[in-house]
Design an enzyme around this catalytic site. Structure first.
Site, PDB file in Angstrom:
ATOM      1  N   ASP A   1      24.467  43.557  32.566  1.00  0.00           N
ATOM      2  CA  ASP A   1      25.635  43.337  31.723  1.00  0.00           C
ATOM      3  C   ASP A   1      26.878  43.611  32.578  1.00  0.00           C
ATOM      4  OD1 ASP A   1      27.223  43.023  29.389  1.00  0.00           O
ATOM      5  OD2 ASP A   1      27.278  45.190  29.141  1.00  0.00           O
TER       6      ASP A   1
ATOM      7  N   THR B   1      30.509  44.533  31.072  1.00  0.00           N
ATOM      8  CA  THR B   1      31.384  45.554  30.494  1.00  0.00           C
ATOM      9  C   THR B   1      30.620  46.853  30.281  1.00  0.00           C
ATOM     10  OG1 THR B   1      32.620  43.825  29.369  1.00  0.00           O
ATOM     11  CG2 THR B   1      32.931  46.085  28.601  1.00  0.00           C
TER      12      THR B   1
ATOM     13  N   GLU C   1      38.998  47.899  20.651  1.00  0.00           N
ATOM     14  CA  GLU C   1      39.780  48.164  19.440  1.00  0.00           C
ATOM     15  C   GLU C   1      40.707  49.352  19.630  1.00  0.00           C
ATOM     16  OE1 GLU C   1      37.710  46.502  15.455  1.00  0.00           O
ATOM     17  OE2 GLU C   1      37.214  48.555  16.020  1.00  0.00           O
TER      18      GLU C   1
ATOM     19  N   LYS D   1      41.283  38.184  14.710  1.00  0.00           N
ATOM     20  CA  LYS D   1      41.278  38.278  16.172  1.00  0.00           C
ATOM     21  C   LYS D   1      39.856  37.999  16.652  1.00  0.00           C
ATOM     22  CE  LYS D   1      40.301  43.245  16.458  1.00  0.00           C
ATOM     23  NZ  LYS D   1      40.784  44.567  16.880  1.00  0.00           N
TER      24      LYS D   1
ATOM     25  N   THR E   1      27.150  38.091  30.646  1.00  0.00           N
ATOM     26  CA  THR E   1      28.290  38.726  29.991  1.00  0.00           C
ATOM     27  C   THR E   1      28.812  37.862  28.847  1.00  0.00           C
ATOM     28  OG1 THR E   1      30.566  39.507  30.331  1.00  0.00           O
ATOM     29  CG2 THR E   1      29.831  37.683  31.708  1.00  0.00           C
ATOM     30  N   GLY E   2      29.440  38.511  27.895  1.00  0.00           N
ATOM     31  CA  GLY E   2      30.061  37.796  26.786  1.00  0.00           C
ATOM     32  C   GLY E   2      31.496  37.402  27.056  1.00  0.00           C
ATOM     33  N   ASP E   3      32.019  37.760  28.232  1.00  0.00           N
ATOM     34  CA  ASP E   3      33.410  37.429  28.571  1.00  0.00           C
ATOM     35  C   ASP E   3      33.547  35.952  28.906  1.00  0.00           C
ATOM     36  OD1 ASP E   3      34.325  39.938  28.135  1.00  0.00           O
ATOM     37  OD2 ASP E   3      34.201  40.583  30.213  1.00  0.00           O
TER      38      ASP E   3
ATOM     39  N   ARG F   1      29.908  34.047  28.209  1.00  0.00           N
ATOM     40  CA  ARG F   1      29.929  33.815  26.764  1.00  0.00           C
ATOM     41  C   ARG F   1      28.510  33.751  26.190  1.00  0.00           C
ATOM     42  NH1 ARG F   1      34.676  35.556  25.160  1.00  0.00           N
ATOM     43  NH2 ARG F   1      36.437  34.135  25.432  1.00  0.00           N
TER      44      ARG F   1
ATOM     45  N   ASP G   1      24.536  48.932  28.959  1.00  0.00           N
ATOM     46  CA  ASP G   1      25.043  50.191  28.412  1.00  0.00           C
ATOM     47  C   ASP G   1      25.192  50.200  26.903  1.00  0.00           C
ATOM     48  OD1 ASP G   1      27.292  48.369  28.470  1.00  0.00           O
ATOM     49  OD2 ASP G   1      28.554  50.112  28.072  1.00  0.00           O
TER      50      ASP G   1
END
Length: 612
Positions: free
Chosen positions: A106, A108, A210, A274, A388-390, A501, A527
């Site tokens: 991962d 992040t 957040e 958001k 990654t989801g970025d 993504r 993590d």
């Protein structure tokens, strides 16, 4: 060996045994011959797998337990800042650490620190966060760069740093889009406030993202003070405002967005949203086209600097429509059949025709030692894949920062097809360039997989050093049907692979794909809870005890606090555990052979009597 000894004992008893009947009575009797055979079976018993296996398995487990203690006692894998030593949560996989070929990571919180800092933003087409000199030339931010003065706000967080004074001036002069932007950040979240002392606020957030956004809104004059199940209290530029909370549309890994519906003291109904840019953009009103183009330029600039981005938007609601929607929402939330599908449909209905406000950019720095660790693992012929989801630009920037991607590579392929056919063409084109012999024909490999049986693909050598970047849409197509073989063959030719993504399910599917088609030991490291499926799918799972709880650690086989410790886990403990086990097994069988053959040889001098 037992039959040879028993047969020899029978011959010796017939020819010579009569002379020894004084103390070997009944040597010629058949029952005594059967006893001799039984004796010979017992003497070399430890050589037999069923008998020696118990000794072997116990000894192996003891050695594995010792190797686990070595990992936990290693001071070089201890993180003093959090008082966190390495943990070996299993004793059966130590030697497999020395055989890892693929590492799935991962980003992040695993490669990065997961300590988020509000860095830049785009509001109504204007970018904020950069510092310019008198000649309007961008200046690099350093420790000597003067920070923005937030003394006008008594509730500001003293630890928060920002360097662009123009954003503060925009807030002070009452710019409507800017106020609406920070109002959204102070309302659209699930943060819980804690005020131990008067004026000293602390936020408890489910995710560091957040917490960073709410803290930014707090410093710019929109302070989130309190929350109840029905209300949210915000201090807006010194004035306390209580909003009625009507609904929360939760964030999840499929929606990739979060929304809240609130009623202001003036009675205005507003939905604040958001989420990821690809998701929110699909739900914008057509009138936002020009603003969307400007915001997209800023997003690409932010992502190119390695920042994590989110898009924010809002929608004014009608009272009559909201009443009808809330009734349908209640029916969907209490449905006994297909509740999730009905709720998703209700959410899609109201999160449409949004008005774009802008975007946020959060900085998440790399952990210490990550580039060096990845470089060392690559030299050890271990391939590192980042899932990654970025968004793509952010992931690529991190890839360069941690030495996964570098300018000396022969080429970096970007897979961005919007259909299965396009994805297949891009994958095969990349493979053709990396290895011309594997062109669009399949190089002699049977692509028709037998049902219920995984096809192990042979190892292929590329003609150079290559990298592969694939986005979430393309990956969804590549994980279906015959495209799986194209994906795994192309990706395994590359030294580095970055998947952007991706959802938690896709992370697990990628790991399973490599396990199924490559004869290799895999390791997954993460993590957070969104990495659990990937950790469980790999042969070996490693959890990072970071900022997102202990879900990954509790699902893992090994755990520590920093990614850089992975180098020592694999290249030191993994290698040594493997060598110790190999030497022990070789000695174990040598010992059994030596012990048994001595008995066998001595039988020639003891009348084959099985006596010592």
């Amino acid at each position: 060996m037992c039959l040879v000894l028993a047969f020899g004992n029978g011959i010796w008893g017939t020819q010579e045994g009569y002379d020894f009947q004084v103390y070997l009575s009944g040597q010629r009797a058949s029952p005594a011959a059967l006893l001799r055979l039984s004796s010979h079976v017992l003497v070399p018993a430890r050589y037999h797998p069923r008998c020696s296996g118990a000794h072997l398995s116990i000894s192996v487990e003891i050695i594995r337990l010792g190797n686990s203690f070595y990992i936990e006692w290693d001071r070089k894998m201890y993180y003093p800042l959090k008082d966190t030593p390495a943990q070996a949560r299993t004793t059966t996989l130590n030697e497999e650490l020395g055989q890892i070929k693929y590492v799935f990571s991962d980003k992040t919180g695993t490669l990065t620190q997961n300590i988020m800092v509000f860095n830049k933003c785009s509001i109504d087409g204007t970018s904020f966060g950069d510092v310019y000199d008198m000649e309007q030339q961008r200046v690099e931010v350093t420790e000597s760069t003067p920070k923005v003065d937030f003394s006008y706000n008594p509730l500001a967080d003293s630890k928060f740093s920002f360097y662009d004074a123009s954003l503060v001036e925009s807030v002070k002069r009452g710019d409507a889009p800017t106020h609406k932007f920070f109002r959204l950040l102070s309302l659209c979240h699930t943060v819980m406030p804690e005020e131990k002392e008067a004026g000293h606020l602390a936020y408890q957030a489910q995710s560091p993202d957040e917490g960073a956004l709410v803290t930014a809104a707090r410093n710019f004059g929109f302070v989130f003070r309190a929350r109840t199940p029905e209300t949210i209290t915000v201090v807006e530029m010194g004035e306390t405002v209580v909003y009625e909370l009507l609904a929360i549309l939760d964030f999840d890994n499929v929606r990739k967005r979060m929304s809240v519906i609130v009623r202001s003291p003036k009675g205005e109904l507003t939905l604040y949203c958001k989420g990821a840019d690809t998701i929110v953009y699909d739900r914008l009103h057509p009138s936002c086209k020009s603003l969307k183009e400007k915001t997209t330029e800023h997003l690409e600039e932010f992502a190119g600097e390695g920042l994590r981005t989110l898009v924010v938007a809002y929608k004014d609601l009608d009272e009559a429509y909201l009443e009808g929607w809330r009734q349908r929402h209640h029916e969907a939330s209490t449905a006994l059949v297909e509740r999730d599908e009905k709720l998703a449909q209700i959410y899609e209905e109201i999160e449409a025709d949004l008005v774009l406000l802008g975007a946020t950019a959060i900085e998440d720095k790399l952990q210490d030692g990550v580039p060096q660790t990845i470089e060392t693992l690559t030299k050890a012929q271990i391939k590192v894949w980042v899932l990654t989801g970025d968004k793509q630009e952010t992931a690529v920037n991190i890839g360069y920062s941690c030495n996964m991607l570098y300018d000396a590579m022969d080429d970096i392929f970007f897979i961005q097809g919007h259909s299965a056919r396009e994805v297949q063409q891009e994958l095969r084109k990349a493979r053709e360039k990396m290895q011309a012999s594997t062109c669009v024909d399949d190089g002699g490999i049977d692509t028709h997989q037998t049902p219920g049986k995984a096809q192990v693909l042979p190892e292929e050598e590329p003609s150079g050093e290559y990298g592969l970047v694939i986005n979430g849409h393309s990956l969804a197509y590549a994980l279906e049907g015959n495209l799986q073989l194209d994906l795994v063959r192309t990706a395994c030719l590359c030294k580095a692979v970055i998947c952007c993504r991706v959802t938690p399910l896709q992370k697990a599917q990628v790991v399973e794909l490599v396990k199924r088609h490559k004869k290799a030991v895999t390791l997954a490291i993460g993590d957070g809870a969104n990495d659990v499926s990937m950790i469980r799918a790999a042969h070996i799972g490693v959890g990072i005890s970071g900022q997102e709880g202990m879900q990954a650690v509790l699902s893992s086989d090994f755990a520590f606090a920093q990614f850089r410790f992975l180098q020592r886990l694999l290249l030191v403990h993994g290698r040594w555990s493997y060598l110790r086990m190999c030497k022990f097994l070789a000695y174990f069988f040598y010992k059994n052979f030596a012990f048994t053959l001595v008995h066998f040889w001595y039988g020639f001098f003891s009348g084959f009597s099985a006596q010592l």
